[in-house]
Motif scaffolding. Structure first.
Motif, short mmCIF file in Angstrom:
data_model
loop_
_atom_site.label_atom_id
_atom_site.label_comp_id
_atom_site.label_asym_id
_atom_site.label_seq_id
_atom_site.Cartn_x
_atom_site.Cartn_y
_atom_site.Cartn_z
N ASP A 9 1.54 -1.37 -0.34
CA ASP A 9 0.24 0.73 0.01
C ASP A 9 0.70 1.26 0.15
O ASP A 9 1.97 1.59 0.56
N ARG A 10 0.63 2.36 -1.29
CA ARG A 10 1.31 3.25 -1.30
C ARG A 10 1.26 3.97 0.29
O ARG A 10 3.27 4.91 0.76
N GLU A 11 0.54 4.51 1.06
CA GLU A 11 -0.24 5.20 2.01
C GLU A 11 1.24 4.61 3.62
O GLU A 11 2.02 5.57 4.12
N ALA A 14 5.14 5.01 2.16
CA ALA A 14 5.65 6.24 2.83
C ALA A 14 5.41 6.00 4.44
O ALA A 14 6.54 7.28 4.46
#
Length: 64
Positions: A9-11, A14
């Protein structure tokens, strides 16, 4: 999250990067690091000396 690694998952990724490395380095910072590493060993004819410590990378990147 397995063994302390982020999921795809990108978030989540990050967030994990921010938590483990501090402030992200932008393109201008990466360019400054590249120029700095190339200049470190230019006199010896090597292509570069890589910076490996996050503190050193951020110190060079923050100068730009």
């Amino acid at each position: 999250m397995a063994a302390g690694r982020p999921s795809a998952d990108r978030e989540t990724v990050a967030s994990w990067v921010r938590e483990h490395t501090g402030t992200p380095i932008n393109w201008a910072g990466w360019t400054a690091i590249d120029h700095h590493e190339r200049a470190l060993d230019e006199p010896a004819g090597r292509p570069r000396i890589k910076l490996t410590a996050l503190e050193d990378l951020h110190a060079v990147a923050d100068r730009c």
